[in-house]
Design a protein around this motif. Structure first.
Motif, mmCIF file in Angstrom:
data_model
loop_
_atom_site.group_PDB
_atom_site.id
_atom_site.type_symbol
_atom_site.label_atom_id
_atom_site.label_comp_id
_atom_site.label_asym_id
_atom_site.label_seq_id
_atom_site.Cartn_x
_atom_site.Cartn_y
_atom_site.Cartn_z
ATOM 1 N N THR A 18 43.553 122.089 -54.998
ATOM 2 C CA THR A 18 43.703 123.526 -55.196
ATOM 3 C C THR A 18 45.168 123.837 -55.439
ATOM 4 O O THR A 18 46.053 123.135 -54.970
ATOM 5 N N CYS A 19 45.383 124.898 -56.181
ATOM 6 C CA CYS A 19 46.740 125.319 -56.477
ATOM 7 C C CYS A 19 47.461 125.660 -55.169
ATOM 8 O O CYS A 19 46.944 126.415 -54.342
ATOM 9 N N ALA A 20 48.654 125.082 -54.983
ATOM 10 C CA ALA A 20 49.383 125.281 -53.730
ATOM 11 C C ALA A 20 49.925 126.700 -53.610
ATOM 12 O O ALA A 20 50.327 127.126 -52.537
ATOM 13 N N THR A 21 49.932 127.433 -54.710
ATOM 14 C CA THR A 21 50.459 128.797 -54.663
ATOM 15 C C THR A 21 49.352 129.832 -54.525
ATOM 16 O O THR A 21 49.373 130.652 -53.620
ATOM 17 N N CYS A 22 48.342 129.782 -55.398
ATOM 18 C CA CYS A 22 47.322 130.825 -55.374
ATOM 19 C C CYS A 22 45.975 130.330 -54.869
ATOM 20 O O CYS A 22 45.077 131.119 -54.637
ATOM 21 N N GLY A 23 45.802 129.028 -54.721
ATOM 22 C CA GLY A 23 44.609 128.501 -54.082
ATOM 23 C C GLY A 23 43.393 128.320 -54.961
ATOM 24 O O GLY A 23 42.324 127.988 -54.467
ATOM 25 N N VAL A 24 43.517 128.507 -56.255
ATOM 26 C CA VAL A 24 42.365 128.293 -57.120
ATOM 27 C C VAL A 24 42.164 126.794 -57.335
ATOM 28 O O VAL A 24 43.122 126.022 -57.296
ATOM 29 N N PRO A 25 40.923 126.365 -57.545
ATOM 30 C CA PRO A 25 40.665 124.944 -57.789
ATOM 31 C C PRO A 25 41.363 124.458 -59.043
ATOM 32 O O PRO A 25 41.394 125.158 -60.055
ATOM 33 N N PHE A 49 49.146 122.427 -59.080
ATOM 34 C CA PHE A 49 49.240 123.844 -59.439
ATOM 35 C C PHE A 49 48.380 124.126 -60.662
ATOM 36 O O PHE A 49 48.203 123.261 -61.510
ATOM 37 N N CYS A 50 47.893 125.366 -60.732
ATOM 38 C CA CYS A 50 47.028 125.731 -61.861
ATOM 39 C C CYS A 50 47.858 126.000 -63.107
ATOM 40 O O CYS A 50 47.345 126.006 -64.203
ATOM 41 N N GLY A 51 49.148 126.247 -62.934
ATOM 42 C CA GLY A 51 49.980 126.519 -64.095
ATOM 43 C C GLY A 51 51.455 126.426 -63.736
ATOM 44 O O GLY A 51 51.830 126.337 -62.569
ATOM 45 N N SER A 53 53.740 128.658 -63.947
ATOM 46 C CA SER A 53 54.294 129.807 -63.224
ATOM 47 C C SER A 53 54.062 129.655 -61.728
ATOM 48 O O SER A 53 54.906 130.024 -60.919
ATOM 49 N N CYS A 54 52.906 129.095 -61.349
ATOM 50 C CA CYS A 54 52.638 128.896 -59.934
ATOM 51 C C CYS A 54 53.557 127.825 -59.361
ATOM 52 O O CYS A 54 54.002 127.923 -58.228
ATOM 53 N N ARG A 55 53.845 126.807 -60.129
ATOM 54 C CA ARG A 55 54.756 125.771 -59.649
ATOM 55 C C ARG A 55 56.156 126.355 -59.449
ATOM 56 O O ARG A 55 56.833 126.062 -58.474
HETATM 57 ZN ZN LIG Z 1 48.018 128.990 -59.122
#
Ligand SMILES: [Zn+2]
Length: 63
Positions: A18-25, A49-51, A53-55
């Protein structure tokens, strides 16, 4: 009597992340941003991370 055969597909690991920032798979089968972090006891952990920007947001938060 039934012959017991090893299931060839049981060892397929579901590499779920899951994304470490927003938690989406995060689909780990596909390319995704990742970062490594070292814990206090020296264990290296991989964050997904999902993207980008989240990283970037995750990095900002840690600094
Ligand atoms: Zn994310």
């Amino acid at each position: 009597m039934t012959a017991v055969e090893p299931d060839p597909d049981t060892s397929t690991e579901s590499a779920e992340a899951t994304c470490a920032t927003c938690g989406v798979p995060v689909e780990t089968d596909e390319w995704h941003p990742a970062a490594t972090t070292t814990t206090d006891d020296g264990t290296v952990e991989i964050r997904s991370f999902c993207g980008r920007s989240c990283r970037d947001r995750w990095r900002e938060r840690r600094e």
